[in-house]
Design a protein around this motif. Structure first.
Motif, PDB file in Angstrom:
ATOM      1  N   ASP A 343       0.850  -1.203   0.000  1.00 55.20           N
ATOM      2  CA  ASP A 343       0.000   0.000   0.000  1.00 55.20           C
ATOM      3  C   ASP A 343       0.880   1.246   0.000  1.00 55.20           C
ATOM      4  N   VAL A 344       0.402   2.255  -0.732  1.00 54.91           N
ATOM      5  CA  VAL A 344       1.071   3.564  -0.668  1.00 54.91           C
ATOM      6  C   VAL A 344       0.248   4.423   0.275  1.00 54.91           C
ATOM      7  N   VAL A 345       0.906   5.019   1.271  1.00 61.17           N
ATOM      8  CA  VAL A 345       0.156   5.860   2.221  1.00 61.17           C
ATOM      9  C   VAL A 345       0.569   7.321   2.055  1.00 61.17           C
ATOM     10  N   ARG A 346      -0.396   8.181   2.294  1.00 60.87           N
ATOM     11  CA  ARG A 346      -0.132   9.627   2.301  1.00 60.87           C
ATOM     12  C   ARG A 346      -0.542  10.113   3.687  1.00 60.87           C
ATOM     13  N   ILE A 347       0.434  10.619   4.427  1.00 59.79           N
ATOM     14  CA  ILE A 347       0.198  10.934   5.846  1.00 59.79           C
ATOM     15  C   ILE A 347      -0.003  12.427   6.053  1.00 59.79           C
ATOM     16  N   ASN A 348      -0.999  12.752   6.894  1.00 64.66           N
ATOM     17  CA  ASN A 348      -1.202  14.127   7.357  1.00 64.66           C
ATOM     18  C   ASN A 348      -1.156  14.099   8.882  1.00 64.66           C
ATOM     19  N   GLY A 349      -0.683  15.178   9.488  1.00 64.61           N
ATOM     20  CA  GLY A 349      -0.677  15.255  10.954  1.00 64.61           C
ATOM     21  C   GLY A 349       0.728  15.284  11.511  1.00 64.61           C
ATOM     22  N   MET A 350       0.874  14.788  12.749  1.00 64.45           N
ATOM     23  CA  MET A 350       2.174  14.889  13.419  1.00 64.45           C
ATOM     24  C   MET A 350       3.026  13.639  13.223  1.00 64.45           C
ATOM     25  N   MET A 351       4.326  13.846  13.219  1.00 66.75           N
ATOM     26  CA  MET A 351       5.282  12.742  13.376  1.00 66.75           C
ATOM     27  C   MET A 351       6.485  13.246  14.175  1.00 66.75           C
ATOM     28  N   ASN A 443       8.177   2.533   4.435  1.00 63.77           N
ATOM     29  CA  ASN A 443       9.457   2.862   3.788  1.00 63.77           C
ATOM     30  C   ASN A 443       9.313   4.163   2.999  1.00 63.77           C
ATOM     31  N   ALA A 444       9.991   5.191   3.466  1.00 62.78           N
ATOM     32  CA  ALA A 444      10.015   6.441   2.706  1.00 62.78           C
ATOM     33  C   ALA A 444      11.117   6.321   1.650  1.00 62.78           C
ATOM     34  N   ILE A 445      11.169   7.273   0.741  1.00 63.91           N
ATOM     35  CA  ILE A 445      12.151   7.192  -0.353  1.00 63.91           C
ATOM     36  C   ILE A 445      13.472   7.786   0.144  1.00 63.91           C
ATOM     37  N   GLY A 446      14.465   6.924   0.306  1.00 70.14           N
ATOM     38  CA  GLY A 446      15.754   7.356   0.832  1.00 70.14           C
ATOM     39  C   GLY A 446      16.385   8.422  -0.044  1.00 70.14           C
ATOM     40  N   GLY A 447      16.880   9.447   0.588  1.00 69.89           N
ATOM     41  CA  GLY A 447      17.564  10.508  -0.144  1.00 69.89           C
ATOM     42  C   GLY A 447      16.644  11.618  -0.628  1.00 69.89           C
ATOM     43  N   ALA A 448      15.313  11.390  -0.528  1.00 67.41           N
ATOM     44  CA  ALA A 448      14.390  12.410  -1.066  1.00 67.41           C
ATOM     45  C   ALA A 448      14.177  13.517  -0.023  1.00 67.41           C
ATOM     46  N   ALA A 449      15.264  14.116   0.369  1.00 72.67           N
ATOM     47  CA  ALA A 449      15.252  15.043   1.509  1.00 72.67           C
ATOM     48  C   ALA A 449      14.512  16.340   1.227  1.00 72.67           C
ATOM     49  N   GLN A 450      14.552  16.789  -0.022  1.00 70.97           N
ATOM     50  CA  GLN A 450      13.839  18.020  -0.364  1.00 70.97           C
ATOM     51  C   GLN A 450      12.349  17.752  -0.491  1.00 70.97           C
ATOM     52  N   TYR A 451      12.036  16.633  -1.104  1.00 72.73           N
ATOM     53  CA  TYR A 451      10.628  16.253  -1.251  1.00 72.73           C
ATOM     54  C   TYR A 451       9.969  16.188   0.138  1.00 72.73           C
ATOM     55  N   TYR A 452      10.621  15.522   1.089  1.00 76.34           N
ATOM     56  CA  TYR A 452      10.010  15.366   2.416  1.00 76.34           C
ATOM     57  C   TYR A 452      10.042  16.676   3.210  1.00 76.34           C
ATOM     58  N   ALA A 453      11.077  17.467   3.009  1.00 78.56           N
ATOM     59  CA  ALA A 453      11.115  18.773   3.698  1.00 78.56           C
ATOM     60  C   ALA A 453       9.908  19.611   3.275  1.00 78.56           C
ATOM     61  N   THR A 482       4.432  10.902   1.595  1.00 76.21           N
ATOM     62  CA  THR A 482       4.199   9.603   0.924  1.00 76.21           C
ATOM     63  C   THR A 482       5.234   8.551   1.333  1.00 76.21           C
ATOM     64  N   ALA A 483       4.737   7.350   1.609  1.00 74.22           N
ATOM     65  CA  ALA A 483       5.637   6.230   1.907  1.00 74.22           C
ATOM     66  C   ALA A 483       4.937   4.932   1.491  1.00 74.22           C
ATOM     67  N   VAL A 484       5.679   3.847   1.522  1.00 71.72           N
ATOM     68  CA  VAL A 484       5.128   2.556   1.102  1.00 71.72           C
ATOM     69  C   VAL A 484       5.138   1.608   2.299  1.00 71.72           C
ATOM     70  N   VAL A 485       4.045   0.883   2.487  1.00 76.73           N
ATOM     71  CA  VAL A 485       3.999  -0.128   3.561  1.00 76.73           C
ATOM     72  C   VAL A 485       4.884  -1.283   3.112  1.00 76.73           C
ATOM     73  N   THR A 486       5.974  -1.515   3.836  1.00 76.22           N
ATOM     74  CA  THR A 486       6.836  -2.637   3.447  1.00 76.22           C
ATOM     75  C   THR A 486       6.887  -3.721   4.534  1.00 76.22           C
ATOM     76  N   MET A 487       6.343  -3.436   5.734  1.00 75.93           N
ATOM     77  CA  MET A 487       6.197  -4.473   6.767  1.00 75.93           C
ATOM     78  C   MET A 487       4.854  -4.200   7.443  1.00 75.93           C
ATOM     79  N   ASP A 488       3.991  -5.220   7.489  1.00 79.33           N
ATOM     80  CA  ASP A 488       2.665  -4.948   8.044  1.00 79.33           C
ATOM     81  C   ASP A 488       2.432  -5.735   9.328  1.00 79.33           C
TER      82      ASP A 488
END
Ligand code: SF4
Length: 515
Positions: A343-351, A443-453, A482-488
């Motif tokens: 599953d691809v998840v799109r998260i809103n809120g706190m982390m 699993n977020a996309i490693g190295g995508a530091a600007q995208y996540y910022a 955005t991240a991908v569920v890689t362990m459920d």
């Protein structure tokens, strides 16, 4: 020297924020090989978007700006002591300006120097030559991929491949194994530099030296050229793919060098570099300190804005197979148990960020905030404080999660944490805890530091800043992360599946190829 310092500052900023042309072309080639709608294609599109944002914002491509390593060739008579001092000043300035993350940590006390300076940091290596200009090359190689470097002492037994002997075929097996063992943890698709021969330290040195070669060059040694070609073709059949999500491209470049050795030793050393392959170089006028020429500028450049338009068109036709779920943090156990691997998840809120120091701390202390239902993000961001004391996120991609394996399951259960975001996946202990407690690994996309910022809309607070900026617990409010569920929570792990299938594929390369 003032001008030289300025030139070094420019080199550092450019290296941290803009990928060289040869690397950009390799990423576009990888993207073209992936089918739209797959996890690998989605990851590569995020990477492309991230490269574009780093270009536009002149901000670090990845938050882990690595261990700065300079290789410098100087004409006879140049003052290396003064050059070293100028480079150290430029590094400190670039750190202050948020172009480098403070990455230099005292190995005994754990204290971060705050300015990227320290014993042995940055690495600066000089060599003299007969030419009349100074050649400075810089590589910023992050920890996630550095930790996947590997050295083999031949002969040896390799998982899936059997015996690797002291010959070209044994070397071939070692290199394939090196790609296999990295899985997605070094932010694949990656580039490898291989050093054959030497001793343990000069072998690694030679391997890293190969990373300074252009991705598109041709090895002048015919045997090594053939080996490079063979590895590029066959390592990509392992199916590890971008971020270890599975896919067509696992390796973006392979460069091999050889040196003499003593009869008793036969080392094959492999330096693994992530897709965020930040290395650049300049020619400097020794009289003035000015940049005469930028290196690695050959060939066509890639316009990532155009690449993204193409990717969006393809994805809109083909996105049918992937389930997309919007999550509003904090999360309930019921929500989390509905999530499935893929599953691809799109998260809103706190982390809340937490990496090595926070995990160790939480084992024996209370959390500074209520973490019940919350999301922990394995991330050591680049942060800048403005004049009013407000914090701003400059880069914030995921860090390698497996380091937290000894703690993660216990901490999730102790505090009621429902989701963990990182990269590269975690192990059996965490997987069991996810099942028992009702948790998920994203699993977020490693190295995508600007995208996540860009997904982080505000910094709501920070705790445990005494651990240093990367290690503190940052309270981040996000949108559309955005991240991908890689362990459920049902005992499934994409990482385990990809590792297993790539081992099976590796075994098909057991038979000798180079006699
Ligand atoms: S892309 Fe991944 S491996 Fe490379 S520096 Fe960034 S986090 Fe580390």
């Amino acid at each position: 020297m003032e001008k030289f310092q300025e030139s070094m500052y420019q080199l550092i900023v450019e290296t941290s924020t803009k990928l060289p042309k040869d690397v950009r072309r390799a990423i576009v080639r990888a993207k073209a090989r992936e089918n739209a709608g797959t996890r690998a294609a989605m990851a590569l599109t995020t990477i492309a978007g991230n490269i574009k944002m780093a270009d536009e914002n002149v901000s670090p491509i990845c938050q882990d700006t690595g261990l700065p390593t300079f290789k410098i060739k100087v004409p006879v008579g140049v003052n290396q002591i003064k050059m070293k001092e100028a480079i150290r000043n430029a590094i400190a300035q670039a750190t202050k300006d948020g172009k480098l993350r403070p990455n230099s940590v005292d190995s005994l006390t754990g204290e971060n120097s705050g300015d990227n300076l320290g014993d042995g940091v940055p690495v600066i290596k000089f060599e003299q030559w007969e030419k009349d200009y100074i050649d400075v090359r810089l590589i910023l190689k992050g920890g996630g991929c550095e930790n996947k470097n590997i050295q083999y002492s031949l002969p040896c037994e390799l998982e899936g491949l059997g015996r690797a002997g002291r010959d070209l075929d044994g070397i071939r097996k070692c290199i394939l194994h090196a790609v296999y063992q990295a899985q997605g943890q070094g932010c694949s698709a990656g580039f490898i530099g291989v050093g054959i021969g030497g001793d343990r330290s000069s072998g690694y040195e030679l391997a890293k030296e190969q990373l300074f070669r252009s991705v598109d060059d041709i090895n002048p040694n015919e045997e090594l050229r053939q080996l490079e070609e063979y590895i590029m073709e066959n390592a990509n059949k392992l199916g590890i793919g971008t971020m270890g999500f599975g896919g067509e491209t696992t390796l973006l470049g392979c460069k091999i060098g050889a040196m003499h050795r003593i009869p008793a030793s036969f080392f094959v050393s492999v330096a693994y570099n992530c897709w965020a392959f930040r290395r650049l170089g300049v020619k400097i006028n020794p009289e003035t300190g000015d940049i005469q020429e930028w290196l690695y500028q050959e060939g066509e450049d890639v316009d990532f804005a155009k690449e993204l338009e193409k990717a969006e068109e393809k994805a809109s036709v083909n996105m049918g197979e992937t389930r997309e779920i919007v999550l509003e943090a904090p999360l309930t156990e019921e929500q989390v148990r509905q999530l499935k691997v893929g599953d691809v998840v799109r998260i809103n809120g706190m982390m809340y960020t937490g990496r090595d120091a926070i995990h160790k701390y939480l084992m024996d202390h209370d959390a500074p905030v209520d973490l019940n239902g919350q999301i922990i993000y394995h991330c050591g961001p680049v942060m800048l404080k403005d004049e009013e004391g407000k914090w701003h996120v400059k880069a914030a991609g995921p860090t390698t999660s497996i380091r937290e394996e000894p703690y993660q399951g216990d901490i999730m259960k102790k505090f009621g944490i429902r989701a963990v975001i990182g990269k590269g996946g975690m192990g059996a202990k965490t997987l069991a805890a996810l099942k028992e407690h009702g948790g998920v690994y994203l699993n977020a996309i490693g190295g995508a530091a600007q995208y996540y910022a860009d997904c982080i809309k505000s910094v709501e607070g920070v705790d445990l800043l005494e651990f240093g900026i990367p290690e503190a617990m940052w309270h981040l409010k996000v949108e559309n992360f955005t991240a991908v569920v890689t362990m459920d929570s049902h005992g499934n792990s994409l990482h385990e599946d990809v590792e297993k299938s790539s081992l099976e594929k590796l075994a098909q390369f057991k038979e000798p190829v180079f006699k």
